[in-house]
Design a protein around this motif. Structure first.
Motif, short mmCIF file in Angstrom:
data_model
loop_
_atom_site.label_atom_id
_atom_site.label_comp_id
_atom_site.label_asym_id
_atom_site.label_seq_id
_atom_site.Cartn_x
_atom_site.Cartn_y
_atom_site.Cartn_z
N ALA A 112 0.82 -1.20 0.00
CA ALA A 112 0.00 0.00 0.00
C ALA A 112 0.86 1.25 0.00
CB ALA A 112 -0.91 0.00 1.23
N THR A 113 0.29 2.32 -0.53
CA THR A 113 0.93 3.62 -0.44
C THR A 113 0.72 4.15 0.98
OG1 THR A 113 -1.10 4.75 -1.12
CG2 THR A 113 0.41 4.06 -2.87
N ALA A 114 1.40 5.25 1.31
CA ALA A 114 1.24 5.85 2.63
C ALA A 114 -0.21 6.25 2.86
CB ALA A 114 2.16 7.06 2.75
N GLU A 115 -0.87 6.76 1.80
CA GLU A 115 -2.26 7.16 1.92
C GLU A 115 -3.16 5.96 2.21
OE1 GLU A 115 -5.78 9.23 -0.83
OE2 GLU A 115 -3.70 9.12 -1.56
N GLU A 116 -2.94 4.85 1.49
CA GLU A 116 -3.74 3.65 1.72
C GLU A 116 -3.48 3.07 3.11
OE1 GLU A 116 -4.50 1.34 -2.43
OE2 GLU A 116 -2.41 1.59 -1.87
N SER A 117 -2.23 3.10 3.56
CA SER A 117 -1.91 2.58 4.88
C SER A 117 -2.64 3.37 5.97
CB SER A 117 -0.40 2.64 5.13
OG SER A 117 0.28 1.73 4.28
N GLU A 118 -2.70 4.67 5.80
CA GLU A 118 -3.42 5.49 6.77
C GLU A 118 -4.92 5.16 6.76
OE1 GLU A 118 -4.73 7.70 9.66
OE2 GLU A 118 -2.61 7.29 9.27
N THR A 119 -5.45 4.89 5.57
CA THR A 119 -6.86 4.51 5.47
C THR A 119 -7.10 3.18 6.17
OG1 THR A 119 -7.04 5.65 3.33
CG2 THR A 119 -8.78 4.10 3.88
N ILE A 120 -6.17 2.24 6.01
CA ILE A 120 -6.27 0.95 6.69
C ILE A 120 -6.27 1.15 8.21
CG2 ILE A 120 -5.01 -1.19 7.20
CD1 ILE A 120 -4.18 -1.22 4.22
N ARG A 121 -5.35 1.98 8.71
CA ARG A 121 -5.30 2.24 10.15
C ARG A 121 -6.59 2.90 10.64
NH1 ARG A 121 0.10 3.09 8.87
NH2 ARG A 121 -0.25 5.30 8.41
N SER A 122 -7.15 3.77 9.82
CA SER A 122 -8.40 4.43 10.19
C SER A 122 -9.54 3.42 10.29
CB SER A 122 -8.75 5.51 9.16
OG SER A 122 -10.00 6.10 9.45
N VAL A 123 -9.60 2.48 9.34
CA VAL A 123 -10.63 1.43 9.38
C VAL A 123 -10.48 0.60 10.64
CG1 VAL A 123 -11.41 -0.71 8.27
CG2 VAL A 123 -10.95 1.32 6.89
N LEU A 124 -9.26 0.22 10.97
CA LEU A 124 -9.02 -0.61 12.15
C LEU A 124 -9.33 0.15 13.44
CD1 LEU A 124 -5.74 -2.29 10.92
CD2 LEU A 124 -7.89 -3.48 11.42
N ALA A 164 4.74 4.03 10.64
CA ALA A 164 3.63 4.78 11.23
C ALA A 164 2.90 3.95 12.28
CB ALA A 164 2.66 5.22 10.15
N TRP A 165 2.95 2.61 12.14
CA TRP A 165 2.35 1.75 13.17
C TRP A 165 3.08 1.95 14.51
CZ3 TRP A 165 -2.12 -0.64 12.29
CH2 TRP A 165 -2.47 -0.95 10.98
N LEU A 166 4.41 2.07 14.48
CA LEU A 166 5.18 2.29 15.70
C LEU A 166 4.86 3.64 16.32
CD1 LEU A 166 8.67 0.96 14.53
CD2 LEU A 166 7.12 -0.14 16.16
N THR A 167 4.69 4.64 15.45
CA THR A 167 4.34 5.98 15.94
C THR A 167 3.00 5.95 16.65
OG1 THR A 167 5.56 6.98 14.10
CG2 THR A 167 3.98 8.38 15.27
N GLU A 168 2.05 5.27 16.05
CA GLU A 168 0.71 5.17 16.65
C GLU A 168 0.76 4.41 17.97
OE1 GLU A 168 -3.67 3.39 15.37
OE2 GLU A 168 -2.44 4.48 13.90
N HIS A 169 1.58 3.35 18.01
CA HIS A 169 1.68 2.55 19.22
C HIS A 169 2.37 3.34 20.34
CE1 HIS A 169 3.53 -0.65 21.81
NE2 HIS A 169 2.29 -1.12 21.71
N SER A 170 3.41 4.08 20.01
CA SER A 170 4.15 4.84 21.03
C SER A 170 3.34 6.00 21.56
CB SER A 170 5.48 5.35 20.45
OG SER A 170 5.24 6.23 19.36
N ASP A 182 -11.77 -3.38 18.08
CA ASP A 182 -11.49 -2.96 19.45
C ASP A 182 -10.02 -3.18 19.81
OD1 ASP A 182 -14.29 -2.32 20.50
OD2 ASP A 182 -14.56 -4.33 19.70
N VAL A 183 -9.45 -4.25 19.24
CA VAL A 183 -8.02 -4.54 19.44
C VAL A 183 -7.43 -4.91 18.08
CG1 VAL A 183 -6.30 -5.96 20.60
CG2 VAL A 183 -8.44 -5.40 21.77
N THR A 184 -6.33 -4.29 17.74
CA THR A 184 -5.60 -4.63 16.51
C THR A 184 -4.21 -5.11 16.92
OG1 THR A 184 -6.77 -2.98 15.18
CG2 THR A 184 -4.64 -3.75 14.35
N ILE A 185 -3.80 -6.23 16.33
CA ILE A 185 -2.47 -6.77 16.59
C ILE A 185 -1.71 -6.82 15.27
CG2 ILE A 185 -1.13 -8.68 17.55
CD1 ILE A 185 -3.65 -9.56 19.03
N VAL A 186 -0.58 -6.15 15.20
CA VAL A 186 0.28 -6.19 14.02
C VAL A 186 1.60 -6.85 14.43
CG1 VAL A 186 -0.78 -4.15 13.01
CG2 VAL A 186 1.26 -3.90 14.41
N THR A 187 2.40 -7.19 13.44
CA THR A 187 3.69 -7.84 13.71
C THR A 187 4.85 -6.91 13.36
OG1 THR A 187 3.87 -8.80 11.50
CG2 THR A 187 2.64 -10.06 13.15
#
Length: 491
Positions: A383-395, A414-420, A400-405
């Motif tokens: 995904a592009t950065a824009e699509e990745s942000e859309t995916i995070r928004s959907v989740l 950006a997943w690390l930024t959101e987690h931190s 209620d809980v999202t688990i990524v690896t």
């Protein structure tokens, strides 16, 4: 191109509108776009790819024995006939299908396009047609079947020569129908050139694969290109609930049908019962209706059923046969595939990895949950950065809980930024690998929760070079371990 099925093709006739240099009357029984595979007497088609430009190797193709060269720009070759066409990708497809005598002109070839539900719709159609007594060939990401041999599913890398050869084998095996799952990438790369479609079915046409098409317009234009291959009397079937594909109706001159969950659709469905094991809906068309039960849950699957039903009804299949065919499909690999090991919460394996796919999957999970929706995000993120942000928004909105690896965070920090930003929150968790993520999801789930293992890739029977452990295998192992009773010694 396979020699055993090929017929002689007169290039002057096939490319009658092309500018030719050199002697006329060239006829070939095989072609290739790879100069290294040229055999004496072949036609070499100079195609521009992401890796190289075939025009640069035309002279080498001639030295290997090419009888004719097909180009889209001038080249300094004078020893063999050269045909100058507008697009060599189109010419390659047309020649490949002509070499096997254009089987798509004698079979009903049905193409399914869109973002979601293509493979499921093809599988449902196959089941319906088999129930109706037809011989059916299939080319989808789930499976390939040429009427005699079942093999691994196709992907975006399928070539025009392989597509033509598969259709030829289907016809030789007596198949009356051929079902094709068609991707936006294959349409953008003109891989369907030379084929004639009897029916086009559109599921949803959302803004997906921007990593490939770059803009939403390019993506939608690529999807709409499927209409270019529809025969003059061919049928177009679109999702009445999808605004983009509905616009196609103004561009088709032949017959058209709509399907959907709304009343405005010609083939419509009314859901009467939903639970973790099945969905029951009323299939309606005009004054006729039938109750249908599908064990693959979710409204997306009902929409897939309606798409398949619309095609079958248009081709004269009876209502009860359609219902029988749909109900015969008990499960599909990684399509809301339930893992049941006696636990008191449902676990679903699903292939969704785009924003639109995750939205549909999580909507189905949310409808079944009285507690939390726990989603393990897939690792096959393109995904592009824009699509990745859309995916995070959907989740964020639907899980209620999202688990990524770690593999996901390495692709997109950006997943690390959101987690931190909220390290103590359970909303987003980061596991070391896929197996750990699945174990966490199952361990935290309880009665009323729904677990979704998204982005799953199910190993096929044709995977060689080492066993692959599927998400289903991991989930079962964890679920059985959690439910394993303790051994007590009494005496």
């Amino acid at each position: 191109m396979s020699q055993e099925q090929a017929i002689g093709v007169a290039l002057d006739h096939l490319f009658s509108g092309a500018c030719r240099t050199g002697a006329k009357g060239a006829s070939v029984t095989s072609c290739t776009s790879d100069w290294r595979r040229v055999q004496p007497g072949d036609a070499f088609v100079a195609v521009l790819t992401a890796d190289n430009d075939g025009h640069d190797f035309a002279d080498r193709a001639v030295k290997r024995g090419a009888a004719a060269i097909i180009v889209e720009r001038p080249i300094p070759v004078h020893s063999v006939p050269v045909y100058h066409v507008e697009d060599t990708r189109v010419a390659l497809g047309e020649l490949c299908h002509a070499l096997v005598d254009n089987p798509s002109q004698r079979m009903r070839v049905i193409a399914v396009v869109g973002d979601q539900g293509k493979a499921a719709t093809v599988a449902l159609l196959e089941s319906i047609y088999v129930a109706a007594g037809y011989e059916v060939g299939v080319l989808s990401t789930i499976k390939s079947f040429d009427g005699m041999t079942r093999s691994e599913g196709i992907d975006d890398e399928i070539t025009p020569s392989v597509l033509a050869a598969r259709l030829a084998r289907m016809e030789s095996a007596g198949c009356s129908h051929a079902l094709l799952e068609v991707t936006s990438q294959s349409l953008a790369q003109m891989k369907l050139a030379g084929i004639e479609l009897d029916t086009v079915v559109a599921t949803t046409v959302d803004s997906a694969r921007l990593d490939l098409h770059h803009t939403v317009k390019n993506y939608r234009d690529a999807q709409r290109r499927v209409l270019d291959y529809l025969s003059p009397t061919g049928l177009t079937i679109v999702n009445a609930d999808d605004a983009v594909s509905c616009r196609w109706l103004s561009q088709v001159g032949g017959p058209a049908l709509t399907y959907g969950l709304g009343d405005e659709a010609q083939i419509n469905g009314i859901i009467v019962e939903e639970n973790a094991c099945e969905t029951v809906f009323i299939l309606g068309a005009g004054t006729d209706s039938a109750a249908v039960r599908t064990s693959i849950v979710g409204r997306q699957q009902v929409t897939n059923c309606l798409a398949a039903a619309a095609v079958a009804l248009a081709h004269g299949v009876e209502f009860q046969t359609i219902a029988q065919g749909i109900e015969s499909v008990k499960k599909l690999p990684a399509r809301m595939e339930r893992v049941d090991c006696g636990q008191d919460f449902p676990v679903f394996i699903d292939a969704a990895h785009t924003a639109s796919g995750l939205r549909a999957t999580l909507r189905a999970a949310r409808a079944l949950a009285t507690g939390r929706v726990i989603c393990v995000m897939g690792e096959n993120v393109q995904a592009t950065a824009e699509e990745s942000e859309t995916i995070r928004s959907v989740l964020r909105k639907m899980a209620d809980v999202t688990i990524v690896t770690d593999a996901v965070t390495e692709l997109d920090e950006a997943w690390l930024t959101e987690h931190s930003a909220a390290p103590k929150s359970e909303k987003l968790q980061i596991a070391a690998d896929r197996q750990e993520a699945i174990a966490w999801a199952v361990a935290m789930a309880g009665q009323g929760d729904v677990v979704v293992l998204a982005g799953s890739r199910t190993p096929t029977d044709f995977t060689f070079g080492g066993a692959q452990i599927s998400d289903t295998d991991v989930a079962r192992e964890v679920l059985y371990a959690a439910a394993r009773p303790m051994l007590r010694l009494v005496g």
